[in-house]
Design an enzyme around this catalytic site. Structure first.
Site, mmCIF file in Angstrom:
data_model
loop_
_atom_site.group_PDB
_atom_site.id
_atom_site.type_symbol
_atom_site.label_atom_id
_atom_site.label_comp_id
_atom_site.label_asym_id
_atom_site.label_seq_id
_atom_site.Cartn_x
_atom_site.Cartn_y
_atom_site.Cartn_z
ATOM 1 N N HIS A 2 0.864 -1.196 0.000
ATOM 2 C CA HIS A 2 0.000 0.000 0.000
ATOM 3 C C HIS A 2 0.887 1.228 0.000
ATOM 4 N N LYS A 3 1.432 1.559 -1.192
ATOM 5 C CA LYS A 3 2.417 2.637 -1.327
ATOM 6 C C LYS A 3 1.930 3.946 -0.701
ATOM 7 N N TRP A 5 -1.000 4.276 1.582
ATOM 8 C CA TRP A 5 -1.479 4.136 2.963
ATOM 9 C C TRP A 5 -0.351 3.869 3.948
ATOM 10 N N LEU A 138 -15.856 9.611 -2.049
ATOM 11 C CA LEU A 138 -14.637 9.631 -2.856
ATOM 12 C C LEU A 138 -14.946 8.947 -4.185
ATOM 13 N N ARG A 148 -3.436 7.196 -9.649
ATOM 14 C CA ARG A 148 -3.002 7.732 -8.345
ATOM 15 C C ARG A 148 -3.614 9.103 -8.035
ATOM 16 N N LEU A 149 -4.810 9.345 -8.550
ATOM 17 C CA LEU A 149 -5.536 10.575 -8.226
ATOM 18 C C LEU A 149 -6.133 10.502 -6.813
ATOM 19 N N LEU A 388 -23.278 7.282 5.855
ATOM 20 C CA LEU A 388 -24.239 7.218 4.748
ATOM 21 C C LEU A 388 -23.609 6.667 3.468
HETATM 22 S S1 MYA Z 1 -15.455 4.763 0.120
HETATM 23 C C1 MYA Z 1 -16.118 4.813 -1.513
HETATM 24 C C2 MYA Z 1 -15.016 4.883 -2.514
HETATM 25 N N1 MYA Z 1 -15.523 5.090 -3.854
HETATM 26 C C3 MYA Z 1 -15.752 4.125 -4.745
HETATM 27 O O1 MYA Z 1 -15.522 2.960 -4.476
HETATM 28 C C4 MYA Z 1 -16.331 4.578 -6.064
HETATM 29 C C5 MYA Z 1 -15.780 3.836 -7.248
HETATM 30 N N2 MYA Z 1 -14.327 3.870 -7.252
HETATM 31 C C6 MYA Z 1 -13.585 4.977 -7.519
HETATM 32 O O2 MYA Z 1 -14.094 6.058 -7.761
HETATM 33 C C7 MYA Z 1 -12.073 4.808 -7.474
HETATM 34 O O3 MYA Z 1 -11.763 3.443 -7.630
HETATM 35 C C8 MYA Z 1 -11.459 5.330 -6.152
HETATM 36 C C9 MYA Z 1 -9.958 5.012 -6.142
HETATM 37 C C10 MYA Z 1 -11.626 6.847 -6.092
HETATM 38 C C11 MYA Z 1 -12.079 4.679 -4.928
HETATM 39 N N3 MYA Z 1 -10.646 4.558 0.226
HETATM 40 O O4 MYA Z 1 -6.280 6.866 -7.696
HETATM 41 P P1 MYA Z 1 -5.844 5.468 -7.521
HETATM 42 C C12 MYA Z 1 -6.367 3.587 -2.463
HETATM 43 C C13 MYA Z 1 -9.353 4.896 0.473
HETATM 44 O O5 MYA Z 1 -4.810 4.977 -8.487
HETATM 45 P P2 MYA Z 1 -8.506 4.616 -8.264
HETATM 46 C C14 MYA Z 1 -15.307 6.423 0.546
HETATM 47 O O6 MYA Z 1 -15.802 7.292 -0.106
HETATM 48 C C15 MYA Z 1 -5.675 2.332 -2.913
HETATM 49 O O7 MYA Z 1 -5.569 1.416 -1.829
HETATM 50 N N4 MYA Z 1 -8.321 4.564 -0.328
HETATM 51 O O8 MYA Z 1 -7.088 4.450 -7.514
HETATM 52 C C16 MYA Z 1 -14.466 6.739 1.780
HETATM 53 C C17 MYA Z 1 -4.351 2.881 -3.387
HETATM 54 O O9 MYA Z 1 -3.522 3.201 -2.278
HETATM 55 P P3 MYA Z 1 -2.349 2.165 -1.847
HETATM 56 C C18 MYA Z 1 -8.611 3.881 -1.436
HETATM 57 O O10 MYA Z 1 -9.129 3.274 -8.302
HETATM 58 C C19 MYA Z 1 -13.123 7.282 1.322
HETATM 59 C C20 MYA Z 1 -4.750 4.201 -4.029
HETATM 60 O O11 MYA Z 1 -6.047 4.542 -3.442
HETATM 61 C C21 MYA Z 1 -9.920 3.502 -1.765
HETATM 62 O O12 MYA Z 1 -8.368 5.367 -9.514
HETATM 63 C C22 MYA Z 1 -12.147 7.465 2.430
HETATM 64 C C23 MYA Z 1 -4.928 4.054 -5.518
HETATM 65 O O13 MYA Z 1 -5.304 5.297 -6.032
HETATM 66 C C24 MYA Z 1 -10.945 3.862 -0.873
HETATM 67 N N5 MYA Z 1 -12.230 3.534 -1.086
HETATM 68 O O14 MYA Z 1 -9.355 5.535 -7.256
HETATM 69 C C25 MYA Z 1 -10.827 8.028 1.952
HETATM 70 N N6 MYA Z 1 -9.901 2.836 -2.929
HETATM 71 O O15 MYA Z 1 -1.383 2.098 -2.999
HETATM 72 C C26 MYA Z 1 -9.793 8.102 3.051
HETATM 73 C C27 MYA Z 1 -8.617 2.787 -3.310
HETATM 74 O O16 MYA Z 1 -1.720 2.726 -0.602
HETATM 75 C C28 MYA Z 1 -10.039 9.243 3.974
HETATM 76 N N7 MYA Z 1 -7.834 3.412 -2.419
HETATM 77 O O17 MYA Z 1 -3.033 0.846 -1.601
HETATM 78 C C29 MYA Z 1 -8.941 9.341 5.023
HETATM 79 C C30 MYA Z 1 -9.181 10.476 6.006
HETATM 80 C C31 MYA Z 1 -8.839 11.832 5.391
HETATM 81 C C32 MYA Z 1 -9.128 13.003 6.309
HETATM 82 C C33 MYA Z 1 -8.146 13.096 7.483
HETATM 83 C C34 MYA Z 1 -8.432 14.319 8.342
HETATM 84 C C35 MYA Z 1 -7.570 14.394 9.515
HETATM 85 O O1 JJ1 Z 2 -26.102 -5.363 -2.403
HETATM 86 C C1 JJ1 Z 2 -25.201 -6.164 -2.286
HETATM 87 N N1 JJ1 Z 2 -25.300 -7.420 -2.698
HETATM 88 C C2 JJ1 Z 2 -26.538 -7.967 -3.184
HETATM 89 C C3 JJ1 Z 2 -26.571 -8.053 -4.681
HETATM 90 C C4 JJ1 Z 2 -25.568 -9.000 -5.236
HETATM 91 C C5 JJ1 Z 2 -25.525 -8.959 -6.730
HETATM 92 C C6 JJ1 Z 2 -24.347 -9.732 -7.224
HETATM 93 N N2 JJ1 Z 2 -23.099 -9.228 -6.767
HETATM 94 C C7 JJ1 Z 2 -26.761 -9.318 -2.497
HETATM 95 N N3 JJ1 Z 2 -27.937 -9.885 -2.708
HETATM 96 C C8 JJ1 Z 2 -28.359 -11.094 -2.061
HETATM 97 C C9 JJ1 Z 2 -29.648 -10.774 -1.314
HETATM 98 C C10 JJ1 Z 2 -30.363 -12.008 -0.805
HETATM 99 C C11 JJ1 Z 2 -31.795 -11.618 -0.446
HETATM 100 C C12 JJ1 Z 2 -32.547 -12.796 0.092
HETATM 101 C C13 JJ1 Z 2 -31.818 -13.415 1.264
HETATM 102 C C14 JJ1 Z 2 -30.382 -13.765 0.927
HETATM 103 C C15 JJ1 Z 2 -29.638 -12.575 0.394
HETATM 104 O O2 JJ1 Z 2 -25.921 -9.802 -1.749
HETATM 105 C C16 JJ1 Z 2 -23.887 -5.772 -1.619
HETATM 106 C C17 JJ1 Z 2 -23.975 -5.877 -0.121
HETATM 107 O O3 JJ1 Z 2 -24.264 -7.158 0.240
HETATM 108 N N4 JJ1 Z 2 -23.587 -4.402 -1.977
HETATM 109 C C18 JJ1 Z 2 -22.452 -4.062 -2.561
HETATM 110 O O4 JJ1 Z 2 -21.598 -4.881 -2.855
HETATM 111 C C19 JJ1 Z 2 -22.273 -2.598 -2.793
HETATM 112 C C20 JJ1 Z 2 -20.971 -2.125 -2.243
HETATM 113 C C21 JJ1 Z 2 -20.779 -2.355 -0.765
HETATM 114 C C22 JJ1 Z 2 -19.547 -1.647 -0.247
HETATM 115 C C23 JJ1 Z 2 -19.889 -0.212 0.019
HETATM 116 C C24 JJ1 Z 2 -18.792 0.752 0.151
HETATM 117 C C25 JJ1 Z 2 -19.427 2.032 0.563
HETATM 118 C C26 JJ1 Z 2 -18.605 3.225 0.617
HETATM 119 C C27 JJ1 Z 2 -18.802 3.942 1.879
HETATM 120 O O5 JJ1 Z 2 -18.774 5.274 1.860
#
Ligand code: MYA
Ligand code: JJ1
Length: 388
Positions: A2-3, A5, A138, A148-149, A388
């Site tokens: 995790h370069k 983290w 995010l 790496r954005l 949320l």
């Molecule tokens: S969780 C929801 C996250 N969003 C999604 O999953 C939406 C779909 N995915 C994307 O948009 C992209 O894949 C994202 C990564 C943006 C997630 N939390 O830019 P990269 C690390 C933290 O090349 P991309 C939510 O919103 C990854 O391990 N880090 O990658 C809470 C790697 O680092 P390392 C994550 O895929 C967010 C690096 O990023 C996550 O283009 C909390 C790669 O970067 C993740 N969910 O973009 C954020 N996913 O090499 C932290 C990947 O080290 C907040 N990475 O493994 C920390 C507190 C800050 C405030 C502090 C205040 C004091």
């Molecule tokens: O919704 C989720 N899974 C569903 C759908 C699966 C579709 C195929 N992958 C699921 N369904 C089974 C339901 C079944 C109902 C009858 C009884 C038995 C079970 O399992 C999953 C959660 O389970 N959702 C996701 O994967 C969405 C992403 C979750 C990570 C969220 C990160 C949030 C970021 C926070 O800020």
């Protein structure tokens, strides 16, 4: 591995077994004057913007970015579709900072291509109240992934949080990062089993027909607990007392005052639903249940485009049995036409999930703290926090 983290003040995997490391902040605060005053550098084509979520146009741009690029399940069948009203609510709690709603635009076209947010919150960790940011939403546009954005965005939100003299954060993710304070499981309760099966969200169980399945998940037409009603503004003081007392039993939980409860718990149409039980005799508020509305887009289905999901939020039962209270929540959600009721195994949720015919999902949710070490990983029922 995790370069990014590895460079951050978070619990590291190598330290997990080290009992000598103290609980609490990993690094001390620095004087605000020593916090970097300019934004981090972005690749040249892009620029930082502060997103004014009260602006209809900006909110619509954020909505469009997220609805096309935010979180999907592991098989890319569903994508979270937070509504504009929900995003406004989620980002405008008491004391919010507009500067923590951060966008990245393409300089030339002004197209919004990435987003990250923080909101302020007081968190209690054991007996300590800690000022934190809750970081969420995010998102990097699909075409700009793996460049790496994300690390730059995380550093920029960290900088802006530090400028407000806040040094800790809480966040969740579906992926494993260094290192979870706890890892939770999603559970799902079918309300509209036919649609859930049609769209591939669930499957017909073994030895189950459609008609047996419909019967299995059938619910009464309206809640059964006497005194069960929608929460109102006048309930805020009583609900705050109920919730504060309840949350004290968890190792990590938000410290909510009346203003927070008015914002986060008071019903808001198509965003958050909350119900109280008012004792028919004493008129005391004895119980609370709540859920928020988070639809998912159904990707590439010929007839259905939206899955309407309710997510269990904060629930407190002091008089009504929790199973009965949460069954009334299912009934209320069914009345409002939700297709599925989702819950994590946090707080006391385990005590009703199986009984009320929830099944385990294929998704996990990991909870994290930034710059705060917890000595032992928590069990999900020791966590009193829903983000949320
Ligand atoms: S969780 C929801 C996250 N969003 C999604 O999953 C939406 C779909 N995915 C994307 O948009 C992209 O894949 C994202 C990564 C943006 C997630 N939390 O830019 P990269 C690390 C933290 O090349 P991309 C939510 O919103 C990854 O391990 N880090 O990658 C809470 C790697 O680092 P390392 C994550 O895929 C967010 C690096 O990023 C996550 O283009 C909390 C790669 O970067 C993740 N969910 O973009 C954020 N996913 O090499 C932290 C990947 O080290 C907040 N990475 O493994 C920390 C507190 C800050 C405030 C502090 C205040 C004091
Ligand atoms: O919704 C989720 N899974 C569903 C759908 C699966 C579709 C195929 N992958 C699921 N369904 C089974 C339901 C079944 C109902 C009858 C009884 C038995 C079970 O399992 C999953 C959660 O389970 N959702 C996701 O994967 C969405 C992403 C979750 C990570 C969220 C990160 C949030 C970021 C926070 O800020």
């Amino acid at each position: 591995r995790h370069k990014f983290w590895e460079t951050q003040p978070v619990g590291q995997f190598k330290d997990l077994h080290d009992a000598n490391l103290p609980e609490g902040p990993i690094e001390p605060p620095t004087p605000i004057s020593e916090v970097k005053q300019e934004p981090y550098n972005l690749p040249n084509l892009y620029e930082w913007v502060t997103c004014d979520m009260s602006s209809e146009d900006t909110c619509a741009e954020v909505y469009n970015l997220l609805s096309n690029n935010y979180v999907e399940d592991d098989e890319n069948m569903f994508r979270f579709n937070y509504s504009k009203e929900f995003l406004r609510w989620a980002l405008h709690p008491p004391g919010y900072y507009k500067t923590w709603h951060i966008g990245v635009r393409v300089k030339s076209s002004k197209k919004l291509v990435a987003f990250i947010t923080g909101i302020p919150a007081r968190m209690r960790v054991r007996s300590e109240i800690v000022s934190m940011a809750e970081v969420n939403f995010l998102c990097v546009h699909k075409k700009l992934r793996s460049k790496r954005l994300a690390p730059v965005m995380i550093k920029e939100v960290t900088r802006r949080v530090h400028l407000e003299n806040i040094w800790q954060a809480a966040y969740t993710a579906g992926v494993v990062l260094p290192t979870p304070i706890t890892s939770c499981q999603y559970w799902h309760r079918s309300l509209n089993p036919k649609k859930l099966i049609d769209v591939g969200f669930s499957r017909l169980g073994p030895r189950m027909t459609m008609s047996r399945t419909l019967k299995l998940y059938k619910l009464p037409d309206s809640p059964v607990t006497p005194g069960f009603r929608k929460m109102e503004l006048r309930d805020v003081p009583a609900v705050t007392r109920l919730l504060r007392a309840y949350l004290l039993q968890f190792v990590v939980a938000p410290d909510l005052d009346e203003l927070d409860v008015e914002h986060w718990i008071l019903p808001k149409e198509d965003v958050v639903d909350s119900f109280v039980v008012e004792s028919p005799e004493s008129h005391e508020i004895t119980d609370l249940c709540s859920f928020y509305t988070l639809p998912s887009s159904i990707l590439g289905h010929p007839t259905h485009s939206i899955l309407k999901a309710a997510y269990s939020y904060y629930n407190v039962a002091t008089k009504t049995p929790l199973v009965q209270l949460m069954n009334d929540a299912l009934i209320a959600a069914k009345q409002k036409d939700f297709d599925v009721f989702n819950a994590l195994d946090v707080m006391h949720n385990e005590t009703f999930l199986k009984e009320l015919k929830y099944g385990p999902g294929d998704g996990k949710l990991h909870y994290y703290l930034y710059n705060y070490r917890i000595k032992n990983i928590l069990r999900p029922w020791e966590l009193g926090l829903v983000l949320l």
